[in-house]
Design an enzyme around this catalytic site. Structure first.
Site, mmCIF file in Angstrom:
data_model
loop_
_atom_site.group_PDB
_atom_site.id
_atom_site.type_symbol
_atom_site.label_atom_id
_atom_site.label_comp_id
_atom_site.label_asym_id
_atom_site.label_seq_id
_atom_site.Cartn_x
_atom_site.Cartn_y
_atom_site.Cartn_z
ATOM 1 N N ASP A 77 0.816 -1.206 0.000
ATOM 2 C CA ASP A 77 0.000 0.000 0.000
ATOM 3 C C ASP A 77 0.857 1.267 0.000
ATOM 4 O O ASP A 77 0.471 2.294 -0.567
ATOM 5 C CB ASP A 77 -0.932 0.008 1.218
ATOM 6 C CG ASP A 77 -2.077 -0.978 1.065
ATOM 7 O OD1 ASP A 77 -2.253 -1.524 -0.041
ATOM 8 O OD2 ASP A 77 -2.794 -1.208 2.057
ATOM 9 N N GLY A 78 2.037 1.208 0.635
ATOM 10 C CA GLY A 78 2.928 2.353 0.621
ATOM 11 C C GLY A 78 3.382 2.703 -0.788
ATOM 12 O O GLY A 78 3.489 3.883 -1.154
ATOM 13 N N ASP A 181 -1.344 14.988 20.953
ATOM 14 C CA ASP A 181 -0.072 14.730 20.270
ATOM 15 C C ASP A 181 -0.159 15.124 18.803
ATOM 16 O O ASP A 181 0.863 15.276 18.140
ATOM 17 C CB ASP A 181 0.289 13.247 20.370
ATOM 18 C CG ASP A 181 0.814 12.872 21.753
ATOM 19 O OD1 ASP A 181 1.046 13.785 22.576
ATOM 20 O OD2 ASP A 181 0.997 11.665 22.006
ATOM 21 N N THR A 192 -9.253 3.753 6.876
ATOM 22 C CA THR A 192 -8.900 2.411 7.354
ATOM 23 C C THR A 192 -7.413 2.305 7.682
ATOM 24 O O THR A 192 -6.905 1.202 7.899
ATOM 25 C CB THR A 192 -9.261 1.349 6.295
ATOM 26 O OG1 THR A 192 -8.660 1.705 5.044
ATOM 27 C CG2 THR A 192 -10.765 1.238 6.125
ATOM 28 N N SER A 197 -6.617 3.346 13.499
ATOM 29 C CA SER A 197 -5.857 2.888 14.664
ATOM 30 C C SER A 197 -5.963 3.856 15.836
ATOM 31 O O SER A 197 -5.709 3.478 16.984
ATOM 32 C CB SER A 197 -4.388 2.690 14.294
ATOM 33 O OG SER A 197 -3.747 3.930 14.057
#
Length: 297
Positions: A77-78, A181, A192, A197
């Protein structure tokens, strides 16, 4: 008969996938397909496989011919995210052969290369249009010509600094001052990824929305919020270190807190090739293990 033309892009890969790469190029040679391959990737391939002599090199999106049928990304995916910068606003559809792990974007399995490409060449596929985000700085040109993201644009605190304050204005009205943060502004495609996450929702592509997801907010009542993709966001950052980090998919820059950001929908979309046997929901079920229960095994 005029040859069909495709473009190929990739990055360094694990030696275990060399047989599949060799299979791909053998297949394309048998099909008499004209291939434009990224120059840097070609240099890497020459050290791994026997490359054909008639491959055409390209260096950036300006070199791709208008008659390119589709753009083939080799990797995970990167690599697909990097491929977006190769295609930009050319409307060339992108297909991805997954040599990585997850494969949300690169949906063709490496063991199904011939079957998948047969279907694509026979026009047995669907195009999924995906929206992108664009980020600009009020006093500097950040990320050059690649200031767009298919997944997300994220603001982080710099180094070991304590949490930062991110003042977010939506269409001219203050939305919130996030003590955290950082925050993630994600597309449906990116919903997704990092956003998920951090507790963000999954958003269907084509829904016309983006999502703002805080990263470790100081106030636990601050939750992710879905906004219209037509919204325009303006961000001002406060930090004791007087610096912060902004990422645009896999690209990052360190900026002064004097730099205000504007984030909005990019002026172009990209098209992902999806085979008839693959759907968005089947991908969710497979990749996120929906419906599986260890008690049944």
């Amino acid at each position: 008969m005029k040859k069909r033309t495709i473009a190929i892009y990739g990055r360094e890969f694990n030696p275990s996938v060399i047989p599949y790469v060799q299979q791909l190029f053998s297949y394309l040679k048998d099909k008499e397909v004209a291939i434009y391959i990224h120059a840097d990737f070609y240099k890497f391939l020459q050290t791994k496989i026997k490359c054909a002599d008639d491959l055409l090199l390209y260096y950036n999106y300006r070199d791709l011919p208008e008659n390119t049928l589709f753009f083939l990304s080799l990797g995970g995916d990167g690599t697909m995210l990097s491929a977006v910068s190769q295609v930009r606003d050319s409307n060339i559809p992108i297909a991805g052969i997954n040599f990585g792990r997850l494969g949300f974007l690169a949906s063709i399995h490496k063991t199904e290369i011939a079957t998948a490409l047969d279907a694509i060449f026979d026009n047995n596929y669907k195009l999924q249009t995906r929206e992108l985000l664009q980020v600009t700085g009020h006093d500097q040109h950040i990320f050059g010509e690649e200031n767009f993201a298919l997944n997300d644009i994220t603001i982080f605190r710099h180094g070991s600094s304590p949490m930062i304050t991110i003042n977010v204005t939506l269409d001219g009205e203050l939305l919130n001052s996030y003590w955290a943060d950082g925050i993630i502004i994600a597309t449906p495609t990116g919903s997704t990824a990092y956003s998920l996450s951090c507790g963000g929702p999954i958003i269907m592509p084509g829904s016309g929305n983006f999502v703002i997801t805080p990263i470790a907010p100081h106030n636990l009542n601050v939750r992710p919020i879905i906004i219209s993709a037509d919204s325009r966001l303006e961000l001002e950052i406060e930090s004791r270190e007087e610096q912060y980090i902004v990422s645009c998919d896999s690209k990052t820059e360190t900026l002064s807190t004097n730099t205000k950001l504007k984030i909005e929908r990019a002026p172009f979309n990209i098209n992902l090739i999806r085979l008839e046997t693959v759907s968005y929901f089947s991908t969710l079920r497979e990749k996120l293990l929906w419906g599986l229960d260890v008690r049944n095994y």
